[in-house]
Design an enzyme around this catalytic site. Structure first.
Site, PDB file in Angstrom:
ATOM      1  N   ASN A  15     106.749  79.246  78.084  1.00 34.06           N
ATOM      2  CA  ASN A  15     106.125  78.433  79.126  1.00 34.06           C
ATOM      3  C   ASN A  15     107.211  77.726  79.957  1.00 34.06           C
ATOM      4  O   ASN A  15     107.928  76.862  79.459  1.00 34.06           O
ATOM      5  CB  ASN A  15     105.201  77.413  78.424  1.00 34.06           C
ATOM      6  CG  ASN A  15     104.484  76.514  79.390  1.00 34.06           C
ATOM      7  OD1 ASN A  15     105.025  76.130  80.427  1.00 34.06           O
ATOM      8  ND2 ASN A  15     103.260  76.156  79.049  1.00 34.06           N
ATOM      9  N   ASP A  78     103.839  72.190  69.307  1.00 32.99           N
ATOM     10  CA  ASP A  78     102.452  72.629  69.227  1.00 32.99           C
ATOM     11  C   ASP A  78     101.606  71.434  69.634  1.00 32.99           C
ATOM     12  O   ASP A  78     101.894  70.301  69.239  1.00 32.99           O
ATOM     13  CB  ASP A  78     102.083  73.098  67.823  1.00 32.99           C
ATOM     14  CG  ASP A  78     100.800  73.925  67.865  1.00 32.99           C
ATOM     15  OD1 ASP A  78     100.752  74.910  68.620  1.00 32.99           O
ATOM     16  OD2 ASP A  78      99.824  73.581  67.171  1.00 32.99           O
ATOM     17  N   ASP A 164      93.817  68.510  81.217  1.00 34.09           N
ATOM     18  CA  ASP A 164      94.228  67.291  81.934  1.00 34.09           C
ATOM     19  C   ASP A 164      93.102  66.659  82.762  1.00 34.09           C
ATOM     20  O   ASP A 164      92.972  65.425  82.769  1.00 34.09           O
ATOM     21  CB  ASP A 164      95.436  67.574  82.844  1.00 34.09           C
ATOM     22  CG  ASP A 164      96.755  67.511  82.085  1.00 34.09           C
ATOM     23  OD1 ASP A 164      96.867  66.686  81.163  1.00 34.09           O
ATOM     24  OD2 ASP A 164      97.663  68.282  82.420  1.00 34.09           O
TER      25      ASP A 164
HETATM   26  P1  IMP Z   1     100.222  75.298  72.672  1.00 28.63           P
HETATM   27  O1  IMP Z   1     100.790  73.999  72.218  1.00 28.63           O
HETATM   28  O2  IMP Z   1     101.080  75.929  73.744  1.00 28.63           O
HETATM   29  O3  IMP Z   1      99.891  76.192  71.540  1.00 28.63           O
HETATM   30  O4  IMP Z   1      98.835  75.039  73.434  1.00 28.63           O
HETATM   31  C1  IMP Z   1      98.149  73.865  73.347  1.00 28.63           C
HETATM   32  C2  IMP Z   1      96.930  73.827  74.235  1.00 28.63           C
HETATM   33  O5  IMP Z   1      96.482  72.477  74.205  1.00 28.63           O
HETATM   34  C3  IMP Z   1      97.158  74.149  75.697  1.00 28.63           C
HETATM   35  O6  IMP Z   1      96.935  75.480  75.995  1.00 28.63           O
HETATM   36  C4  IMP Z   1      96.130  73.243  76.384  1.00 28.63           C
HETATM   37  O7  IMP Z   1      94.860  73.819  76.317  1.00 28.63           O
HETATM   38  C5  IMP Z   1      96.107  72.024  75.482  1.00 28.63           C
HETATM   39  N1  IMP Z   1      97.083  71.011  75.927  1.00 28.63           N
HETATM   40  C6  IMP Z   1      98.217  70.619  75.297  1.00 28.63           C
HETATM   41  N2  IMP Z   1      98.882  69.698  76.006  1.00 28.63           N
HETATM   42  C7  IMP Z   1      98.163  69.505  77.127  1.00 28.63           C
HETATM   43  C8  IMP Z   1      98.365  68.673  78.284  1.00 28.63           C
HETATM   44  O8  IMP Z   1      99.344  67.957  78.446  1.00 28.63           O
HETATM   45  N3  IMP Z   1      97.396  68.759  79.220  1.00 28.63           N
HETATM   46  C9  IMP Z   1      96.309  69.561  79.122  1.00 28.63           C
HETATM   47  N4  IMP Z   1      96.082  70.351  78.089  1.00 28.63           N
HETATM   48  C10 IMP Z   1      97.006  70.338  77.078  1.00 28.63           C
END
Ligand code: IMP
Length: 200
Positions: A15, A78, A164
């Site tokens: 990302n 995570d 968000d």
């Molecule tokens: P990962 O940590 O990349 O496995 O994904 C965590 C998921 O949590 C993301 O795809 C979002 O759906 C959600 N998420 C985590 N942090 C945020 C944030 O700062 N804003 C909005 N959604 C979030």
């Protein structure tokens, strides 16, 4: 404080937004910060943990087994949204909630609808972020931080990503999608957890 001569940090993510954040945060340290791609690592990671800590550790350990990662510090995060009224769902399943390919407009609307009978404090929710580090000697560290808010009655704001637009912060009179990236980084779960890890 860890006494070491660690010059290479690999952040286990594909990302670009997260890479920007971590580069900014570690800019004052004498370290080279690499994405998986820049480190020449291509590995599939099975995130089947039941907690944010387990998943972040799975990410760093999987990457740490690659030969390109030897001698480097591996970092991973995570994160997810916890809604108290929904027994902390979607939690570790935040990215996969209602299907990985379902739009966030639909996911956000579904959460708002499930809270149609919830008022005030019953709408409490938070973003959680765990950062894990794997050191060259095999030791692991984790840090955890949150940003607390409430599920809004409608989506609001056009910055950020994912959930968000529905995490309303009463003291800012807007959601995390209504903050600039700099403001969000200053107070967000990810910004705080990264700064804690930087201290360690
Ligand atoms: P990962 O940590 O990349 O496995 O994904 C965590 C998921 O949590 C993301 O795809 C979002 O759906 C959600 N998420 C985590 N942090 C945020 C944030 O700062 N804003 C909005 N959604 C979030």
């Amino acid at each position: 404080m860890i006494d070491c001569d660690m010059k290479r940090v690999i952040f286990a993510t594909s990302n670009e937004g997260k890479m920007k954040e971590i580069r900014l945060l570690l800019a004052d340290l004498d370290v080279e910060v690499l994405s998986l791609k820049e480190a020449g690592i291509s590995v599939s990671i099975v995130e089947d943990g039941e907690t944010f800590e387990e998943n972040a550790l799975i990410k760093v350990r999987t990457v740490g087994m690659e030969k390109e990662a030897q001698g480097a510090v591996i970092l991973a995060d995570d994160s997810g949204l916890e809604v108290d009224y929904l027994n902390k769902a979607p939690g570790v399943y935040s990215a996969r909630y209602m299907g990985e390919d379902t739009s966030y407009t639909i996911k956000n609307q579904a959460i708002i609808e499930q809270l149609s009978k919830a008022v005030g404090e019953e709408r409490s929710a938070r973003f959680v972020c765990v950062i894990a580090a794997l050191l060259p000697d095999g030791r692991t560290l984790t840090t955890r931080a949150t940003i607390e808010g409430q599920i809004g009655y409608r989506e609001e704001g056009s910055n950020g990503f994912g959930y968000d637009p529905i995490l309303y912060l009463p003291e800012y009179h807007t959601t995390t999608a209504g903050l600039s990236m700099e403001e969000k980084n200053r107070i967000s779960h990810r910004g705080k957890a990264l700064r804690q890890m930087k201290e360690r």
